[in-house]
Design an enzyme around this catalytic site. Structure first.
Site, PDB file in Angstrom:
ATOM      1  CD  GLU A 161      -3.013   1.090   0.466  1.00 56.63           C
ATOM      2  OE1 GLU A 161      -3.431  -0.046   0.143  1.00 56.63           O
ATOM      3  OE2 GLU A 161      -3.494   2.152   0.048  1.00 56.63           O
ATOM      4  CG  ASP A 162       1.798   2.836   3.420  1.00 57.50           C
ATOM      5  OD1 ASP A 162       0.730   3.116   2.843  1.00 57.50           O
ATOM      6  OD2 ASP A 162       1.911   2.725   4.654  1.00 57.50           O
ATOM      7  CG  ASP A 208      -3.737  -3.255  10.374  1.00 52.94           C
ATOM      8  OD1 ASP A 208      -2.860  -2.448  10.734  1.00 52.94           O
ATOM      9  OD2 ASP A 208      -4.578  -3.017   9.479  1.00 52.94           O
ATOM     10  CG  ASP A 256     -20.265 -14.133  33.192  1.00 55.31           C
ATOM     11  OD1 ASP A 256     -20.890 -13.116  33.572  1.00 55.31           O
ATOM     12  OD2 ASP A 256     -20.126 -14.431  31.999  1.00 55.31           O
TER      13      ASP A 256
HETATM   14 MN    MN Z   1      -1.655  -1.306   9.171  1.00 60.61          MN
END
Ligand code: MN
Length: 479
Positions: free
Chosen positions: A77-78, A140, A259
């Site tokens: 992506e980058d 992520d 609980d």
């Molecule tokens: Mn990421």
């Protein structure tokens, strides 16, 4: 975690093979190079993000390819690097995983364009090819949620809402409870900041107040089990903030939550689970209706454990969860628990199990088969898989999971096609109801059939909620 370094990560994987450690280090170096000069909104160097993601994955005992892909997950992506490059430099799996995570980021549930719908469909169905893509995506998201304070207010809410709607269900579906409860709490923190603050404080206070006798309880159980020669490990957990929030919303008081406190007892063998159960009951009286045997009846995401709620000292209720060490691993890490096995064949078996056993994947495959139109496909996914679930009991005491809004028709087809095709009505909690009756959480359901029935009417197709039922009704009426 922002002081995290590559040394911390390497320490966590110190028992991996030399070859694997080399690959992880190589992935780290490449990620550093490719993200060089980039900053996060917090002002930190970008690399801290993929490093944190890889760290979360390593904590889950992910394999070296997954950890490497975690380090590289934002590089396609980058930067200019491509899937092909990654395949040459690493291997096919790393390349496919990074590519899969990149595509998953582009997934847009709410888009109205056909082209997008087709793309989203491709991405969603690719999840069944390699579940590791989801796990990287979840790690992520977890790190992004942990660092959300640096984002603008409306972005925070938007991300928190998306986390709740998409990622929490995904974590649940693969049985990764630890990820799930962390994501829930982080979302609540931004969606309802006051409630979050308020409840966290209350939990802290009540835990401190009860600390002494809880420790004593743990100790007593431990001593008795040791006397009986049952090797064990005992842990204590407090319900997560979101879990408490939901109960309070339903009108319960903090002290009524059965609980709120749970004791987890891990033993080696399944037989030991039942022995442990009887010993716990010897010390503390159980509440009969709160007993659940998820070992005989695993949840649809493969969760297994015995649950018994007992009267503890100080008039408090404590849930005791008894399970084997393996079951506990799956509870913490979901499917990834199976990754301790470092070979491809074993992983393929896991992938196969996943498709056949996990309700989520079964439904996904079914929806993909039935809905030709991309927009309809996505609508159905949203409704059936991300709209929330209910649990009902069959008369045999089996637990079945359905999407919210499911009817007696869905129930009948889930049990068996013939039951659906001859359905005339049913009993819900001992009351007679029609076929279109909407089921609710914890209902006890019994389908009533008649061999002379005319079979499902065409309009049942739109009353049914699950794709499984819809398809069977369509098939019957075609004949
Ligand atoms: Mn990421």
């Amino acid at each position: 975690m922002s002081n995290l370094t590559i040394d911390d990560l390497m320490q966590l994987v110190s028992n991996y093979s030399t070859e694997e450690k080399k690959q992880i280090l190589k992935a780290y170096k490449l990620a550093c190079e490719l993200h060089h000069g980039q900053m996060r909104e917090s002002g930190e160097p970008y690399i801290i993000h993929p490093l944190s993601v890889a760290y979360i994955l390593a904590e889950m005992h992910a394999d070296a390819d997954t950890i490497s892909a975690g380090l590289l997950h934002d590089t396609i992506e980058d930067s200019d690097i491509t899937k092909e490059d990654l395949r040459e430099m690493f291997n096919k799996d790393v390349a496919t995983l990074v590519d899969g995570v990149t595509k998953l980021a582009k997934m847009n549930f709410s888009s109205k364009e056909d082209k997008n719908a087709a793309n989203t469909r491709k991405i969603i169905t690719s999840i069944t090819d390699d579940v590791r893509i989801i796990i990287i995506k979840l790690a992520d998201r977890l790190h992004n949620m942990k660092t959300l304070e640096h984002k603008k207010k409306f972005k925070q809410k938007e991300n928190a809402l998306e986390t709740m709607e998409v990622f929490v269900p995904l974590a649940y579906y693969i049985g990764a409870y630890r990820l799930k409860s962390e994501l829930e709490d982080l979302s609540l923190k931004y969606l309802k900041p006051e409630a979050y603050q308020n409840i966290s404080e209350k939990i802290e206070i009540i835990t401190k107040e009860n600390d002494e006798w809880l420790k004593e309880m743990l100790y007593k159980i431990k001593v008795l089990l040791e006397e009986k020669n049952i090797p064990n490990e005992i842990k204590f957990r407090v319900k997560n903030v979101y879990g408490v929030y939901k109960k309070l919303e339903h009108g319960l008081r903090l002290n009524d939550i059965h609980d709120l406190f749970a004791i987890k007892i891990m033993v080696k063998e399944i037989d030991d689970c039942y022995l442990t159960l009887s010993n716990v009951h010897r010390l503390y009286n159980p509440i009969n209706r709160k007993f659940k045997d998820y070992i005989c009846n695993p949840k649809t995401n493969m969760y297994q454990s015995l649950h018994t709620t007992v009267f503890a000292p100080n008039d408090t209720l404590v849930q005791t969860q008894i399970r084997t060490f393996d079951m506990d691993k799956i509870d913490n890490f979901g499917l990834t628990a199976y990754w301790d096995i470092h070979n491809e064949e074993a992983r393929n078996v896991m992938q196969q199990t996943l498709r056949e056993k996990y309700q989520f994947f079964k439904s996904l495959v079914e929806i993909n088969r039935v809905f030709g139109d991309n927009k309809e496909f996505i609508n159905q996914i949203k409704k059936e898989l991300f709209g929330g679930q209910i649990y009902v009991y069959t008369t045999d005491g089996d637990i079945k999971e359905f999407p919210v809004g499911a009817t007696l028709i869905d129930f009948a087809y889930e049990i068996h096609t013939d039951i659906g095709n001859t359905l005339i009505g049913g009993y819900v909690n001992d009351e007679y109801v029609g076929v279109d009756h909407v089921l609710h959480n914890q209902d006890r359901v019994k389908a009533v059939t008649n061999d002379l029935a005319f079979g499902p009417k065409p309009e049942w197709e739109s009353i049914a909620v699950t794709t499984k039922a819809k398809r069977r009704i369509r098939e019957f009426n075609r004949k």
